[in-house]
Design a protein around this motif. Structure first.
Motif, mmCIF file in Angstrom:
data_model
loop_
_atom_site.group_PDB
_atom_site.id
_atom_site.type_symbol
_atom_site.label_atom_id
_atom_site.label_comp_id
_atom_site.label_asym_id
_atom_site.label_seq_id
_atom_site.Cartn_x
_atom_site.Cartn_y
_atom_site.Cartn_z
ATOM 1 N N ARG A 131 0.850 -1.822 0.263
ATOM 2 C CA ARG A 131 -0.134 0.493 0.050
ATOM 3 C C ARG A 131 0.973 1.413 -0.154
ATOM 4 O O ARG A 131 2.089 1.604 0.530
ATOM 5 C CB ARG A 131 -0.823 0.060 1.350
ATOM 6 N N ARG A 149 1.055 5.011 1.591
ATOM 7 C CA ARG A 149 0.549 5.952 3.073
ATOM 8 C C ARG A 149 1.165 7.210 2.891
ATOM 9 O O ARG A 149 2.440 7.259 2.098
ATOM 10 C CB ARG A 149 1.947 5.305 4.023
ATOM 11 N N PRO A 166 2.423 10.699 4.304
ATOM 12 C CA PRO A 166 4.019 10.291 4.810
ATOM 13 C C PRO A 166 2.857 11.819 5.843
ATOM 14 O O PRO A 166 1.455 12.422 5.607
ATOM 15 C CB PRO A 166 4.152 11.716 4.349
ATOM 16 N N TRP A 187 5.628 10.983 12.168
ATOM 17 C CA TRP A 187 7.437 10.712 12.170
ATOM 18 C C TRP A 187 7.633 11.679 13.236
ATOM 19 O O TRP A 187 9.353 11.583 13.119
ATOM 20 C CB TRP A 187 7.888 10.888 10.596
ATOM 21 N N LEU A 188 7.321 12.619 13.059
ATOM 22 C CA LEU A 188 7.611 13.778 13.661
ATOM 23 C C LEU A 188 7.838 13.605 15.112
ATOM 24 O O LEU A 188 9.048 13.377 16.086
ATOM 25 C CB LEU A 188 6.629 14.749 14.511
ATOM 26 N N PHE A 224 9.658 11.200 15.593
ATOM 27 C CA PHE A 224 11.128 10.236 15.858
ATOM 28 C C PHE A 224 11.979 11.309 16.183
ATOM 29 O O PHE A 224 13.103 11.068 17.060
ATOM 30 C CB PHE A 224 11.116 9.848 14.389
ATOM 31 N N THR A 225 12.055 12.414 16.059
ATOM 32 C CA THR A 225 12.259 13.454 16.212
ATOM 33 C C THR A 225 13.696 12.706 17.417
ATOM 34 O O THR A 225 14.754 13.652 17.528
ATOM 35 C CB THR A 225 11.769 14.538 15.468
ATOM 36 N N ALA A 233 15.735 10.721 17.348
ATOM 37 C CA ALA A 233 16.585 10.805 16.178
ATOM 38 C C ALA A 233 18.412 11.825 16.643
ATOM 39 O O ALA A 233 19.113 11.506 16.570
ATOM 40 C CB ALA A 233 16.292 11.717 15.170
ATOM 41 N N MET A 281 7.093 3.634 1.306
ATOM 42 C CA MET A 281 8.118 2.970 1.303
ATOM 43 C C MET A 281 9.276 4.628 1.576
ATOM 44 O O MET A 281 10.328 5.191 2.181
ATOM 45 C CB MET A 281 9.097 2.296 1.240
ATOM 46 N N ARG A 288 9.173 7.523 0.179
ATOM 47 C CA ARG A 288 8.311 8.656 0.842
ATOM 48 C C ARG A 288 8.465 8.339 2.545
ATOM 49 O O ARG A 288 9.253 9.429 3.297
ATOM 50 C CB ARG A 288 6.818 8.605 1.041
ATOM 51 N N ASN A 289 8.595 7.504 3.257
ATOM 52 C CA ASN A 289 8.739 7.421 4.537
ATOM 53 C C ASN A 289 9.945 7.424 4.637
ATOM 54 O O ASN A 289 10.717 7.933 5.843
ATOM 55 C CB ASN A 289 8.176 6.141 5.019
ATOM 56 N N VAL A 341 11.124 11.253 4.647
ATOM 57 C CA VAL A 341 10.028 11.721 5.774
ATOM 58 C C VAL A 341 11.516 11.919 6.584
ATOM 59 O O VAL A 341 11.438 12.801 8.178
ATOM 60 C CB VAL A 341 8.897 11.753 6.442
ATOM 61 N N ALA A 342 11.258 10.201 7.229
ATOM 62 C CA ALA A 342 12.495 10.064 8.267
ATOM 63 C C ALA A 342 13.614 11.229 8.078
ATOM 64 O O ALA A 342 14.429 11.322 9.231
ATOM 65 C CB ALA A 342 12.788 8.633 8.622
ATOM 66 N N ALA A 401 13.106 14.648 9.586
ATOM 67 C CA ALA A 401 13.096 14.364 10.646
ATOM 68 C C ALA A 401 14.399 14.588 11.669
ATOM 69 O O ALA A 401 14.611 15.350 12.560
ATOM 70 C CB ALA A 401 12.572 13.429 11.332
#
Lengths: 316, 381
Positions: free
Chosen positions: A34, A36, A38, A42-43, A45-46, A49, B1, B3-4, B7-8, B11
């Motif tokens: 699929r 997805r 974004p 994900w933020l 994760f900052t 990180a 994937m 795209r993700n 974004v990662a 971040a």
């Protein structure tokens, strides 16, 4: 004087890494079809990180890079010569001997504990108790552990004195038992065994009862089942755990620093290069030693992830 | 994937940016007390208009950062407490008490420009000679009391105190006092002799090797016999690589320790209730070995006036007598003996300083370091 090495805890695997790796693989394949959008998720994760970059990546790069400069800041490869220095070669040997022996000892004892635990109920009191004890004891390292061993089998340790007065047996008759590089295997094994229980138990639990039943139906004995089926299935997980235990011992610092004042393993040699007040101007050599340790760790962790992939095959 | 992943990555980059800007803004904010630049360049109290002006400037700063001064080392516990009592307006922050001279220099470099950087140093000679560019020249009021060869002519560094290398032993275990280093080779000392760390790391441990060299036919220029002595000691099973502390001495884990006399004395009955009453200190007959430590002010001291006041304080007779009470010989001892300001009762217990003792020059220390680097680990591992 000494702080608990951060790498001690970094190399400790999360609980049930084997099964989570398998679960992760399954989730990825389900999702990959699929597309997805974004998301802001994900933020989240900052912070992690930032943590990784600030406390792992940047210090590691700076530490290793420092090995390629002279004390005056000029780029050089000369520091690499240290890797041929007999003292430093010996320190690497010492580190390997201690790490390999304590990893193997810890792995075998830990695997036997796991084997014994298989006979107990999975949600029973004993299993839960040993599980939590292992989590705690695997983190029991550093100065506290060193002190515990000094009080037990040091020159004035109570076991040492008891053996001497009761049986006339001197633990330190052939030199200090605890305060030597080989002696480090004793306290190291102490925290390796519970770590083995933590990392290996999920693999043991992954053994499916149906395999045993199938083997029994076909006339295999229990011995055959273990040698022909269970052990080959468990082998990648076992060796993976050995590697993890090796890495854990290889990077340990505080326990050794509390017991040995004369170096003999790589982390202590790095400390010597960094803080020496008699041999000055060698602090950049520490970067070269860090590079050496990093290479060993990368190889070990690479091999570990390969083995984990093999181990995960059986757990889908 | 894919795209993700992008974004990662974003971040990650954002995180780095946030963190790094956070760092740089906090470090500029950290430079804090910009007292008056006059104190930072003063080379004597007179430059500032006398002691009263110095005290006033130091009080305005209100803080002093000292580093690697263990409370049981040369009476530093009492010395620090005395300063805080005398100048209640100035708060002392004592960092990393068990660190080495190299740690002092590393702290000065990495904390440069911040309010937590060390103001003053207490340095071993080898580290000092490599880092004179970090030091600010300053002459204390009684500069003339410090013998000429005990100080840098420009005032960048000056000796503060020395002990003599000594053997401390637990008299309940070792019945007869050692009279030479060779005594340590006898079977009575099996698994008993410790030194203060790795000689390729700690000056005090290296001095134990130098002492052994002096006692076995070596000299300050050739310490190889000292390394050979410890090799012998190790092969006899007498040398232990435990780091001795007051605790290991009290528990009996390290019954014999070769270290500075002021540390051995502090661990014995002079240490009061924390000391071991059976702990005896012997300075071996024959050539004695000493090594003065050096006082110096950090050129980038965040509290320049307090740093200078601290030096003035250290060279007052009261503090010089505190060094002496710990068993260390202070730099102005002979001037104090002449002036009658020395605490004579203390001097009697500590004993007159030997008329001459060996102290390694920085060249000798450098060649000793070469021998230690090459041979020490082989000798004892």
């Amino acid at each position: 004087m000494t702080t608990h090495s951060t790498t001690d805890s970094l190399t400790r695997a999360p609980r049930s890494s084997v099964s989570s790796a398998a679960a992760g693989a399954g989730a990825t394949s389900a999702r990959s079809g699929r597309r997805r959008r974004p998301s802001v998720a994900w933020l989240g994760f900052t912070p992690f990180a930032a943590y990784v970059v600030l406390f792992l990546a940047i210090p590691a790069v700076i530490a290793v890079a420092s090995g390629f400069f002279t004390a005056d800041g000029v780029f050089t490869f000369a520091n690499l010569k240290a890797l041929q220095d007999p003292t430093i070669v010996k320190a690497f040997q010492g580190s390997f001997v201690v790490s390999i022996s304590s990893a193997l000892l810890g792995a075998v004892i830990g695997a036997l504990v796991c084997f014994a635990l298989l006979g107990t109920r999975a949600d029973g009191l004993l299993r839960t108790a040993i599980d939590s004890a292992a989590s705690v004891l695997a983190q029991f390292g550093g100065i506290m552990l060193a002190f515990a061993f000094i009080a037990t089998i040091g020159f004035q340790g109570f076991v040492t004195l008891w053996l001497k007065t009761t049986f006339g047996l001197d633990l330190n008759a052939n030199g200090a038992l605890l305060y030597s590089v080989p002696g480090l295997v004793i306290p190291y094994t102490y925290f390796e065994v519970p770590l083995m229980v933590l990392t290996f138990m999920p693999a043991m639990e992954g053994l499916k009862a149906t395999w045993g039943e199938a083997a029994a139906t076909l006339g295999a004995t229990r011995f055959h089942y273990w040698t022909r089926i269970a052990m080959p299935v468990l082998a990648p997980a076992f060796w993976g755990s050995v590697l993890l235990l090796f890495a854990n011992a290889f990077s340990s610092f505080a326990t050794a620093a509390a017991l040995l004042s004369q170096g003999g393993i790589v982390p202590l040699t790095i400390k010597q290069q960094l803080t020496s007040e008699t041999v000055v101007g060698v602090s950049n050599t520490a970067g070269v030693l860090a590079l050496g340790m990093l290479v060993v760790m990368v190889v070990v962790m690479g091999a570990y992830s390969l083995l984990q992939r093999r181990a995960a095959r059986w757990q889908r | 994937m894919k795209r993700n992943r992008i974004v990662a990555g974003l971040a990650f980059t954002a995180a780095v940016a946030v963190v790094l800007t956070g760092c740089s803004s906090s470090s500029t904010a950290g430079s804090g007390s910009t007292a008056d630049t006059k104190a930072a360049t003063a080379t004597s109290a007179a430059d500032l208009g006398g002691m009263d002006a110095l005290v006033k400037a130091a009080n305005a700063e209100g803080k002093l950062n000292v580093i690697t001064l263990p409370p049981s080392w040369a009476n530093y516990g009492k010395i620090i407490a005395g300063f805080e009592k005398k100048y209640p307006g100035i708060k002392i922050t004592s960092a990393n008490p068990n660190g080495s001279s190299a740690d002092e220099v590393a702290a000065a470099k990495s904390l440069k420009g911040q309010s937590t950087a060390p103001d003053v140093f207490d340095l071993g000679t080898a580290v000092l000679s490599q880092n004179t560019d970090l030091l600010a020249p300053y002459k204390v009021s009684n500069w003339a009391d410090i013998p000429t060869d005990f100080k840098d002519a420009s005032g960048k560094w000056f000796y503060d105190y020395t002990g003599l290398m000594s053997i401390g032993y637990d008299s309940s275990v070792i019945k007869t006092a050692p009279t030479s280093v060779s005594d340590l080779l006898s079977s009575e000392y099996k698994n008993k002799v410790a030194i203060k760390g790795d000689p390729t790391q700690a000056n005090e441990a290296a001095s134990a090797v130098y002492l052994a060299a002096l006692g076995t036919g070596g000299s300050a220029s050739n310490i190889q016999p000292g390394i050979d002595f410890f090799k012998d000691l190790k092969s006899k099973g007498n040398f232990i690589s435990t780091l001795p502390t007051q605790a290991t001495v009290n528990s009996g884990e390290t019954p014999v320790v070769i270290q500075w006399s002021y540390n051995n004395l502090a661990w014995g009955s002079a240490g009061g209730s924390a000391g071991n009453p059976n702990w005896k200190t012997v300075v071996l007959p024959g050539t004695a070995l000493g090594s003065y430590y050096n006082q110096a002010i950090n050129k980038d001291a965040p509290h320049p006036a307090a740093a200078r006041l601290w030096e003035e304080y250290l060279y007052t007779p009261e503090v010089q007598n505190l060094y002496l009470a710990s068993g260390a010989y202070p730099a102005t001892l002979s001037a104090m003996q002449k002036a009658g300001t020395v605490d004579s009762a203390t001097l009697k217990t500590v004993g007159e300083p030997p008329s001459d003792f060996v102290q390694l020059t920085s060249d000798q220390a450098a060649s000793a370091a070469k021998l230690l680097t090459a041979g020490w680990a082989k000798a004892v591992n």
